[in-house]
Design a protein around this motif. Structure first.
Motif, PDB file in Angstrom:
ATOM      1  N   THR A 105       0.858  -1.184   0.000  1.00 47.65           N
ATOM      2  CA  THR A 105       0.000   0.000   0.000  1.00 47.65           C
ATOM      3  C   THR A 105       0.892   1.230   0.000  1.00 47.65           C
ATOM      4  O   THR A 105       2.072   1.160   0.337  1.00 47.65           O
ATOM      5  N   GLY A 106       0.317   2.352  -0.361  1.00 50.30           N
ATOM      6  CA  GLY A 106       1.079   3.593  -0.300  1.00 50.30           C
ATOM      7  C   GLY A 106       0.367   4.731  -0.989  1.00 50.30           C
ATOM      8  O   GLY A 106      -0.735   4.573  -1.518  1.00 50.30           O
ATOM      9  N   GLN A 107       1.023   5.873  -0.979  1.00 53.30           N
ATOM     10  CA  GLN A 107       0.520   7.053  -1.671  1.00 53.30           C
ATOM     11  C   GLN A 107       0.988   6.985  -3.120  1.00 53.30           C
ATOM     12  O   GLN A 107       2.155   6.715  -3.384  1.00 53.30           O
ATOM     13  N   ALA A 108       0.082   7.212  -4.046  1.00 51.95           N
ATOM     14  CA  ALA A 108       0.438   7.256  -5.457  1.00 51.95           C
ATOM     15  C   ALA A 108       0.998   8.641  -5.781  1.00 51.95           C
ATOM     16  O   ALA A 108       0.568   9.645  -5.209  1.00 51.95           O
ATOM     17  N   ASP A 109       1.968   8.670  -6.671  1.00 53.02           N
ATOM     18  CA  ASP A 109       2.485   9.945  -7.155  1.00 53.02           C
ATOM     19  C   ASP A 109       1.479  10.518  -8.149  1.00 53.02           C
ATOM     20  O   ASP A 109       0.936   9.783  -8.977  1.00 53.02           O
ATOM     21  N   ILE A 110       1.262  11.819  -8.075  1.00 53.78           N
ATOM     22  CA  ILE A 110       0.335  12.505  -8.973  1.00 53.78           C
ATOM     23  C   ILE A 110       1.122  13.509  -9.798  1.00 53.78           C
ATOM     24  O   ILE A 110       1.827  14.357  -9.244  1.00 53.78           O
ATOM     25  N   GLU A 111       1.026  13.392 -11.112  1.00 56.12           N
ATOM     26  CA  GLU A 111       1.617  14.377 -12.008  1.00 56.12           C
ATOM     27  C   GLU A 111       0.555  14.759 -13.029  1.00 56.12           C
ATOM     28  O   GLU A 111       0.257  13.979 -13.945  1.00 56.12           O
ATOM     29  N   LYS A 112      -0.050  15.917 -12.823  1.00 57.18           N
ATOM     30  CA  LYS A 112      -1.183  16.380 -13.622  1.00 57.18           C
ATOM     31  C   LYS A 112      -2.303  15.338 -13.581  1.00 57.18           C
ATOM     32  O   LYS A 112      -2.946  15.183 -12.560  1.00 57.18           O
ATOM     33  N   HIS A 113      -2.513  14.563 -14.654  1.00 56.59           N
ATOM     34  CA  HIS A 113      -3.583  13.570 -14.686  1.00 56.59           C
ATOM     35  C   HIS A 113      -3.032  12.144 -14.754  1.00 56.59           C
ATOM     36  O   HIS A 113      -3.736  11.230 -15.176  1.00 56.59           O
ATOM     37  N   ILE A 114      -1.797  11.962 -14.314  1.00 60.80           N
ATOM     38  CA  ILE A 114      -1.153  10.645 -14.288  1.00 60.80           C
ATOM     39  C   ILE A 114      -0.977  10.214 -12.835  1.00 60.80           C
ATOM     40  O   ILE A 114      -0.497  10.988 -12.002  1.00 60.80           O
ATOM     41  N   LEU A 115      -1.368   8.970 -12.541  1.00 62.61           N
ATOM     42  CA  LEU A 115      -1.135   8.373 -11.221  1.00 62.61           C
ATOM     43  C   LEU A 115      -0.074   7.300 -11.381  1.00 62.61           C
ATOM     44  O   LEU A 115      -0.155   6.465 -12.288  1.00 62.61           O
ATOM     45  N   ARG A 116       0.920   7.311 -10.489  1.00 60.40           N
ATOM     46  CA  ARG A 116       2.006   6.331 -10.543  1.00 60.40           C
ATOM     47  C   ARG A 116       2.170   5.647  -9.196  1.00 60.40           C
ATOM     48  O   ARG A 116       2.082   6.286  -8.154  1.00 60.40           O
ATOM     49  N   ALA A 117       2.443   4.339  -9.283  1.00 64.15           N
ATOM     50  CA  ALA A 117       2.733   3.566  -8.077  1.00 64.15           C
ATOM     51  C   ALA A 117       3.966   2.704  -8.341  1.00 64.15           C
ATOM     52  O   ALA A 117       4.054   2.044  -9.376  1.00 64.15           O
ATOM     53  N   VAL A 118       4.908   2.739  -7.422  1.00 65.85           N
ATOM     54  CA  VAL A 118       6.071   1.855  -7.494  1.00 65.85           C
ATOM     55  C   VAL A 118       5.738   0.653  -6.618  1.00 65.85           C
ATOM     56  O   VAL A 118       5.557   0.786  -5.407  1.00 65.85           O
ATOM     57  N   ILE A 119       5.604  -0.500  -7.251  1.00 65.49           N
ATOM     58  CA  ILE A 119       5.201  -1.699  -6.526  1.00 65.49           C
ATOM     59  C   ILE A 119       6.330  -2.720  -6.532  1.00 65.49           C
ATOM     60  O   ILE A 119       7.165  -2.727  -7.431  1.00 65.49           O
ATOM     61  N   THR A 120       6.324  -3.581  -5.531  1.00 66.60           N
ATOM     62  CA  THR A 120       7.311  -4.657  -5.433  1.00 66.60           C
ATOM     63  C   THR A 120       6.594  -5.952  -5.050  1.00 66.60           C
ATOM     64  O   THR A 120       6.580  -6.343  -3.871  1.00 66.60           O
ATOM     65  N   PRO A 121       5.982  -6.622  -6.025  1.00 66.23           N
ATOM     66  CA  PRO A 121       5.309  -7.893  -5.725  1.00 66.23           C
ATOM     67  C   PRO A 121       6.318  -8.893  -5.156  1.00 66.23           C
ATOM     68  O   PRO A 121       7.459  -8.960  -5.618  1.00 66.23           O
ATOM     69  N   PRO A 122       5.926  -9.658  -4.142  1.00 62.30           N
ATOM     70  CA  PRO A 122       6.870 -10.560  -3.469  1.00 62.30           C
ATOM     71  C   PRO A 122       7.272 -11.784  -4.294  1.00 62.30           C
ATOM     72  O   PRO A 122       8.301 -12.402  -4.009  1.00 62.30           O
ATOM     73  N   LYS A 123       6.465 -12.151  -5.285  1.00 52.46           N
ATOM     74  CA  LYS A 123       6.777 -13.332  -6.091  1.00 52.46           C
ATOM     75  C   LYS A 123       5.973 -13.275  -7.387  1.00 52.46           C
ATOM     76  O   LYS A 123       5.123 -12.416  -7.564  1.00 52.46           O
ATOM     77  N   ALA A 124       6.270 -14.197  -8.289  1.00 51.11           N
ATOM     78  CA  ALA A 124       5.509 -14.279  -9.540  1.00 51.11           C
ATOM     79  C   ALA A 124       4.049 -14.589  -9.230  1.00 51.11           C
ATOM     80  O   ALA A 124       3.746 -15.281  -8.256  1.00 51.11           O
ATOM     81  N   GLY A 125       3.155 -14.053 -10.047  1.00 50.30           N
ATOM     82  CA  GLY A 125       1.731 -14.305  -9.848  1.00 50.30           C
ATOM     83  C   GLY A 125       0.899 -13.203 -10.464  1.00 50.30           C
ATOM     84  O   GLY A 125       1.400 -12.344 -11.187  1.00 50.30           O
ATOM     85  N   THR A 126      -0.377 -13.213 -10.160  1.00 52.67           N
ATOM     86  CA  THR A 126      -1.312 -12.218 -10.674  1.00 52.67           C
ATOM     87  C   THR A 126      -1.822 -11.376  -9.507  1.00 52.67           C
ATOM     88  O   THR A 126      -2.265 -11.915  -8.492  1.00 52.67           O
ATOM     89  N   TYR A 127      -1.751 -10.081  -9.675  1.00 54.13           N
ATOM     90  CA  TYR A 127      -2.109  -9.136  -8.624  1.00 54.13           C
ATOM     91  C   TYR A 127      -3.124  -8.131  -9.153  1.00 54.13           C
ATOM     92  O   TYR A 127      -3.264  -7.948 -10.362  1.00 54.13           O
ATOM     93  N   LEU A 128      -3.812  -7.469  -8.229  1.00 57.62           N
ATOM     94  CA  LEU A 128      -4.703  -6.366  -8.565  1.00 57.62           C
ATOM     95  C   LEU A 128      -4.152  -5.109  -7.904  1.00 57.62           C
ATOM     96  O   LEU A 128      -3.908  -5.092  -6.692  1.00 57.62           O
ATOM     97  N   LEU A 129      -3.934  -4.089  -8.719  1.00 63.88           N
ATOM     98  CA  LEU A 129      -3.459  -2.803  -8.220  1.00 63.88           C
ATOM     99  C   LEU A 129      -4.646  -1.850  -8.247  1.00 63.88           C
ATOM    100  O   LEU A 129      -5.177  -1.525  -9.308  1.00 63.88           O
ATOM    101  N   LYS A 130      -5.076  -1.436  -7.062  1.00 65.45           N
ATOM    102  CA  LYS A 130      -6.249  -0.570  -6.943  1.00 65.45           C
ATOM    103  C   LYS A 130      -5.804   0.841  -6.584  1.00 65.45           C
ATOM    104  O   LYS A 130      -5.156   1.057  -5.560  1.00 65.45           O
ATOM    105  N   TYR A 131      -6.123   1.776  -7.483  1.00 67.36           N
ATOM    106  CA  TYR A 131      -5.899   3.191  -7.214  1.00 67.36           C
ATOM    107  C   TYR A 131      -7.198   3.778  -6.679  1.00 67.36           C
ATOM    108  O   TYR A 131      -8.253   3.618  -7.284  1.00 67.36           O
ATOM    109  N   THR A 132      -7.123   4.479  -5.561  1.00 66.49           N
ATOM    110  CA  THR A 132      -8.261   5.219  -5.018  1.00 66.49           C
ATOM    111  C   THR A 132      -7.848   6.678  -4.995  1.00 66.49           C
ATOM    112  O   THR A 132      -6.819   7.020  -4.399  1.00 66.49           O
TER     113      THR A 132
END
Length: 78
Positions: free
Chosen positions: A34-61
Motif C-alpha cells: 500500500t502507499g501514496q500514489a504519485d500525482i503528475e497532472k492527470h497521471i497516477l504512478r505507483a512503485v510496486i514490489t510484488p513478493p513473487k511471480a503471480g497475478t495481482y490487482l493494483l487498486k488506485y483510489t
C-alpha cells in the motif's frame, strides 16, 4: 512502476487532490503493498514490489473534488 492516465469524458478541467494504491494477490485477496500514489497532472504512478511471480490487482483510489473514484489494474508478474 505502474502508471495510469485519468481523463474526463466531458473534456472539463480537473485536479486530482489525493491518491493512494493497494496491491493485492488476485486469488487470495492478501494485501502485499500500500502507499501514496504519485500525482503528475492527470497521471497516477505507483512503485510496486510484488513478493513473487503471480497475478495481482493494483487498486488506485483517488479524489477529484468531492468524488472518490477507484480504478483497478491487473498486474501479472513472471
Amino acid at each position: 512502476m505502474i502508471q495510469i492516465g485519468i481523463h474526463n469524458i466531458h473534456g472539463e478541467p480537473f485536479n486530482i487532490l489525493s491518491a493512494e494504491y493497494e496491491l493485492t494477490e488476485k486469488y487470495t485477496g492478501d494485501i502485499v503493498g500500500t502507499g501514496q500514489a504519485d500525482i503528475e497532472k492527470h497521471i497516477l504512478r505507483a512503485v510496486i514490489t510484488p513478493p513473487k511471480a503471480g497475478t495481482y490487482l493494483l487498486k488506485y483510489t483517488y479524489q477529484i473534488g468531492m468524488e472518490t473514484l477507484v480504478e483497478v489494474v491487473e498486474v501479472k508478474v513472471k
